[in-house]
Enzyme design. Sequence first.
Site, PDB file in Angstrom:
ATOM      1  N   LYS A  44      -8.453   3.185   7.755  1.00 14.82           N
ATOM      2  CA  LYS A  44      -7.939   2.057   7.388  1.00 14.82           C
ATOM      3  C   LYS A  44      -6.449   1.974   7.785  1.00 14.82           C
ATOM      4  O   LYS A  44      -5.688   0.990   7.343  1.00 14.82           O
ATOM      5  CB  LYS A  44      -8.067   2.120   5.743  1.00 14.82           C
ATOM      6  CG  LYS A  44      -9.418   1.796   5.290  1.00 14.82           C
ATOM      7  CD  LYS A  44      -9.750   2.137   3.802  1.00 14.82           C
ATOM      8  CE  LYS A  44      -8.796   1.903   2.806  1.00 14.82           C
ATOM      9  NZ  LYS A  44      -8.957   1.955   1.554  1.00 14.82           N
ATOM     10  N   LYS A  46      -4.176   3.808   6.808  1.00 11.83           N
ATOM     11  CA  LYS A  46      -3.355   3.958   5.516  1.00 11.83           C
ATOM     12  C   LYS A  46      -3.003   5.481   5.517  1.00 11.83           C
ATOM     13  O   LYS A  46      -3.513   6.324   5.459  1.00 11.83           O
ATOM     14  CB  LYS A  46      -3.981   3.871   4.420  1.00 11.83           C
ATOM     15  CG  LYS A  46      -4.081   2.301   4.035  1.00 11.83           C
ATOM     16  CD  LYS A  46      -4.517   1.857   2.552  1.00 11.83           C
ATOM     17  CE  LYS A  46      -3.877   0.416   2.106  1.00 11.83           C
ATOM     18  NZ  LYS A  46      -3.994   0.391   0.720  1.00 11.83           N
TER      19      LYS A  46
HETATM   20  N1  C2G Z   1      -4.576  -3.881  -6.349  1.00 10.06           N
HETATM   21  C1  C2G Z   1      -3.968  -4.917  -7.320  1.00 10.06           C
HETATM   22  N2  C2G Z   1      -2.768  -5.592  -7.307  1.00 10.06           N
HETATM   23  C2  C2G Z   1      -1.786  -4.570  -6.741  1.00 10.06           C
HETATM   24  C3  C2G Z   1      -2.263  -3.789  -5.688  1.00 10.06           C
HETATM   25  C4  C2G Z   1      -3.618  -3.328  -5.529  1.00 10.06           C
HETATM   26  O1  C2G Z   1      -4.842  -5.860  -8.289  1.00 10.06           O
HETATM   27  N3  C2G Z   1      -0.462  -4.990  -6.782  1.00 10.06           N
HETATM   28  C5  C2G Z   1      -5.751  -3.896  -6.429  1.00 10.06           C
HETATM   29  C6  C2G Z   1      -6.479  -4.166  -4.802  1.00 10.06           C
HETATM   30  O2  C2G Z   1      -6.890  -5.461  -4.659  1.00 10.06           O
HETATM   31  C7  C2G Z   1      -7.589  -3.206  -4.956  1.00 10.06           C
HETATM   32  C8  C2G Z   1      -7.276  -1.978  -5.849  1.00 10.06           C
HETATM   33  O3  C2G Z   1      -6.055  -2.628  -6.489  1.00 10.06           O
HETATM   34  O4  C2G Z   1      -8.740  -3.774  -5.487  1.00 10.06           O
HETATM   35  C9  C2G Z   1      -6.830  -0.814  -4.902  1.00 10.06           C
HETATM   36  O5  C2G Z   1      -6.059  -1.002  -4.122  1.00 10.06           O
HETATM   37  P1  C2G Z   1      -5.777  -0.134  -2.761  1.00 10.06           P
HETATM   38  O6  C2G Z   1      -5.445   1.182  -3.161  1.00 10.06           O
HETATM   39  O7  C2G Z   1      -4.589  -1.064  -1.782  1.00 10.06           O
HETATM   40  O8  C2G Z   1      -6.932  -0.419  -2.111  1.00 10.06           O
HETATM   41  P2  C2G Z   1      -7.357  -0.799  -0.491  1.00 10.06           P
HETATM   42  O9  C2G Z   1      -6.643  -0.213   0.494  1.00 10.06           O
HETATM   43  O10 C2G Z   1      -7.479  -2.501  -0.589  1.00 10.06           O
HETATM   44  O11 C2G Z   1      -8.878  -0.312  -0.359  1.00 10.06           O
HETATM   45  O12 C2G Z   1     -13.612  -0.639   0.708  1.00 10.06           O
HETATM   46  C10 C2G Z   1     -12.496  -1.079  -0.040  1.00 10.06           C
HETATM   47  C11 C2G Z   1     -11.125  -0.332   0.286  1.00 10.06           C
HETATM   48  O13 C2G Z   1     -11.282   0.851   0.047  1.00 10.06           O
HETATM   49  C12 C2G Z   1      -9.916  -0.959  -0.524  1.00 10.06           C
END
Ligand code: C2G
Length: 130
Positions: A44, A46
């Site tokens: 990803k 990340k």
């Molecule tokens: N999120 C949120 N508000 C934020 C940051 C994140 O609502 N300010 C939500 C994201 O939309 C997501 C969840 O928190 O639903 C987790 O965010 P991340 O850890 O950034 O996940 P991500 O990298 O988007 O990975 O297969 C799906 C992926 O694993 C999602």
Amino acid sequence: MKRVITYGTFDLIHYGHINLLERAKKMGDYLIVGLSTNQFNEEKNKKCYFSFEERKRLLEAIRYVDLVIPEECWEQKRSDIEMYHVDTFVMGDDWSGKFDDLKDICDVVYLSRTPEISTTKIKKELKGKE
Ligand code: C2G
């Protein structure tokens, strides 16, 4: 028992994540979180501050979370939903539409993100304060 699942990296856990997890839990009785492994995070693009085990421990301490499972690839969602008899799949709306293919086996819900906070922003602001 209504089961809900969501997925993410949840690194440097913050109130945006908590807002998502709280609302996801309210959509059922049992919330499963698919937590991205360190290896999957590389896919990803990340870079995590905390390891998988540390992020897992933090998530397991959150009252809304009932089970944390490893997320090792994009494709595992369908089998997770079937294996854990999930009723509702939830993601933040930055993923809006991306997982609609799962609608044949569960409800798919995209919840609004908390706009002003992100792990990237936290890292940037901390760097600026060095
Ligand atoms: N999120 C949120 N508000 C934020 C940051 C994140 O609502 N300010 C939500 C994201 O939309 C997501 C969840 O928190 O639903 C987790 O965010 P991340 O850890 O950034 O996940 P991500 O990298 O988007 O990975 O297969 C799906 C992926 O694993 C999602």
